[in-house]
Motif scaffolding. Structure first.
Motif, PDB file in Angstrom:
ATOM      1  N   PHE A 141       0.779  -1.269  -0.204  1.00 43.22           N
ATOM      2  CA  PHE A 141      -0.083  -0.368   0.275  1.00 43.22           C
ATOM      3  C   PHE A 141       0.919   1.391   0.492  1.00 43.22           C
ATOM      4  CE2 PHE A 141      -1.849   3.411   2.570  1.00 43.22           C
ATOM      5  CZ  PHE A 141      -3.692   3.870   1.751  1.00 43.22           C
ATOM      6  N   VAL A 142       1.890   1.439   0.769  1.00 44.56           N
ATOM      7  CA  VAL A 142       2.747   2.378   1.311  1.00 44.56           C
ATOM      8  C   VAL A 142       3.071   2.525  -0.446  1.00 44.56           C
ATOM      9  CG1 VAL A 142       5.103   3.163   2.410  1.00 44.56           C
ATOM     10  CG2 VAL A 142       2.904   2.359   3.529  1.00 44.56           C
ATOM     11  N   GLU A 143       4.309   1.830  -1.121  1.00 42.88           N
ATOM     12  CA  GLU A 143       4.371   1.897  -2.665  1.00 42.88           C
ATOM     13  C   GLU A 143       3.485   2.559  -3.550  1.00 42.88           C
ATOM     14  OE1 GLU A 143       6.105  -1.507  -3.769  1.00 42.88           O
ATOM     15  OE2 GLU A 143       7.945  -2.211  -1.718  1.00 42.88           O
ATOM     16  N   GLU A 144       2.383   1.622  -3.613  1.00 41.45           N
ATOM     17  CA  GLU A 144       1.688   2.245  -4.505  1.00 41.45           C
ATOM     18  C   GLU A 144       1.123   3.354  -4.186  1.00 41.45           C
ATOM     19  OE1 GLU A 144      -2.848   1.450  -6.015  1.00 41.45           O
ATOM     20  OE2 GLU A 144      -2.189  -0.318  -4.608  1.00 41.45           O
ATOM     21  N   ARG A 145       1.413   3.993  -3.029  1.00 42.15           N
ATOM     22  CA  ARG A 145       0.590   5.476  -2.223  1.00 42.15           C
ATOM     23  C   ARG A 145       2.028   5.990  -2.925  1.00 42.15           C
ATOM     24  NH1 ARG A 145      -3.634   7.665   0.591  1.00 42.15           N
ATOM     25  NH2 ARG A 145      -4.243   6.100  -0.652  1.00 42.15           N
ATOM     26  N   THR A 146       2.732   5.826  -1.950  1.00 46.63           N
ATOM     27  CA  THR A 146       4.210   6.867  -3.101  1.00 46.63           C
ATOM     28  C   THR A 146       3.946   6.944  -4.134  1.00 46.63           C
ATOM     29  OG1 THR A 146       5.286   6.121  -0.873  1.00 46.63           O
ATOM     30  CG2 THR A 146       6.878   7.063  -3.006  1.00 46.63           C
ATOM     31  N   GLU A 147       3.830   6.257  -5.528  1.00 48.15           N
ATOM     32  CA  GLU A 147       4.041   6.346  -6.636  1.00 48.15           C
ATOM     33  C   GLU A 147       3.235   6.663  -7.373  1.00 48.15           C
ATOM     34  OE1 GLU A 147       3.600   2.138  -8.120  1.00 48.15           O
ATOM     35  OE2 GLU A 147       5.771   1.081  -7.549  1.00 48.15           O
ATOM     36  N   THR A 148       1.686   6.768  -6.219  1.00 43.02           N
ATOM     37  CA  THR A 148       0.834   7.755  -7.394  1.00 43.02           C
ATOM     38  C   THR A 148       0.915   9.214  -6.815  1.00 43.02           C
ATOM     39  OG1 THR A 148      -0.938   6.921  -5.300  1.00 43.02           O
ATOM     40  CG2 THR A 148      -0.810   5.836  -7.739  1.00 43.02           C
TER      41      THR A 148
END
Length: 387
Positions: free
Chosen positions: A241-248
């Motif tokens: 979730f953190v990785e996806e939120r960072t990318e977006t």
């Protein structure tokens, strides 16, 4: 005796810390969902405390006037006015929304809440311990510094003005005061109540520590069948979730990932195994008997880490507030007064020129406590307590 020219000692609210505390009550926050009628039976059986925790007075059906001698079990129903229904309700709601409770809490320099994650706490599940709401989008800033392996994650909420507003207002939408029809409709909603309570507490500014004690529970666990699992690893779900939120681009100006309150419910509750829900006593290392000490002994590192953080916080405030002049045998103390939710500092210097140790110096080490910071200040109206 304290001399007339001795500096006074004042107590400064420094750290307010809770461990597995039901900030939102336990109504609709039981380990296994139970109907409201069952909550009524259990709550009334527990007396006044049970009625408060299960928020029974919000149903306008029962209540205590505080004068009963049997812990409220046989107390007559309390009379409620329209204002009670709209703005007051039960004690837990009031403690989470009214200025008379929130303002003293805002005076503390730091507020920290420890909560058990991943469905290990029978008494105080994650959502109420961390005052999360399924309808709140209050942002939580992710702290990437995880110092202990039993800490699942640490997040911070930034102080805001929501806690100062009308108790029945919508703190997230910013619409201001509602009409009485909107207020009545919203106040009758369980979800809206929880959202208002959660948002107002969040707006004080908190550090939330989610603890994972699954490996510290001294009883076997049962794996959940694969078809029922979304993820095989609940911690991996958080990392993804953190990785996806960072990318977006879901981060603040400092690059910290922001997670909403309602999103944390989905991230901090699922587990790939069913554990015996004794995390409540394990996390606090309950040792009220030899048996409890053996069973909950694995929780000691959690409490040790919490104590170290608390002491470090107090020492940090000491270093910022005090200056010692060893060459002159004098003490210079800088006192910080919190005027507005940890913001606004009034700096005062007191210098003792007389020979020997002043009464302020004698009192300072003995009067300091983790809950508050004792410092010398030039206010002659207050007396230093005996050392």
């Amino acid at each position: 005796a304290i001399g007339d020219d001795a500096a006074s000692v004042v107590l400064h609210p420094n750290a307010f810390l809770t461990t597995a505390t039901p900030h939102l009550g336990v109504a609709s926050h039981t380990y296994l969902p139970i109907p409201r009628v069952a909550e009524h039976v259990i709550g009334r059986g527990m007396g006044t405390t049970g009625r408060d925790l299960f928020r029974l007075d919000s149903d306008l059906t029962s209540g205590s006037d505080g004068d009963d001698d049997d812990d409220g079990k046989n107390a007559p129903p309390r009379r409620f006015s329209f204002a009670d229904y709209v703005n007051g309700k039960d004690l837990i709601y009031k403690m989470s929304t009214e200025m008379r409770f929130l303002e003293p809490l805002s005076k503390f320099r730091h507020r920290v809440a420890y909560a058990n994650a991943y469905r290990t706490d029978f008494q105080v599940p994650t959502d109420t311990a961390a005052f999360l709401s399924s309808t709140s989008d209050y942002p939580h800033r992710l702290d990437g510094r995880i110092r202990e392996e039993f800490v699942a994650t640490v997040l911070h909420t930034e102080p805001g003005d929501e806690w100062k507003g009308n108790e029945a207002s919508s703190s997230d939408t910013g619409r201001g005061r509602r009409s009485w029809r909107e207020t009545l409709s919203a106040s009758s909603s369980k979800e809206e109540d929880l959202r208002v309570m959660s948002s107002k507490l969040d707006s004080l500014g908190w550090t939330k520590v989610f603890v994972d004690v699954r490996d510290r529970i001294p009883l076997p666990s049962v794996p959940i069948p694969k078809p029922l699992l979304k993820r095989r690893d609940s911690r991996a779900q958080l990392r993804d979730f953190v990785e996806e939120r960072t990318e977006t681009g879901g981060a603040d100006k400092d690059g910290k990932v922001l997670v909403e309150s309602r999103e944390l419910i989905d991230l901090m509750n699922p587990s790939e195994r069913v554990h015996f829900p004794m995390g409540h006593t394990v996390m606090v290392a309950n040792s009220k008997s030899d048996f409890y000490a053996r069973v909950n002994g694995e929780g000691k590192p959690v409490m040790d880490a919490m104590a170290r953080e608390l002491v470090a916080d107090v020492m940090e405030m000491e270093e910022a507030a005090e200056g010692w002049d060893n060459g002159r045998g004098a003490m210079t103390t800088t006192t910080t007064t919190e005027e507005k939710a940890g913001v606004g500092r009034v700096m005062t210097e007191v210098t003792e020129e007389e020979e020997g140790m002043s009464m302020a110096q004698q009192c300072l080490p003995d009067c300091c406590s983790p809950q508050g910071k004792v410092a010398a200040e030039g206010d002659k109206d207050q007396d230093c307590p005996p050392a």
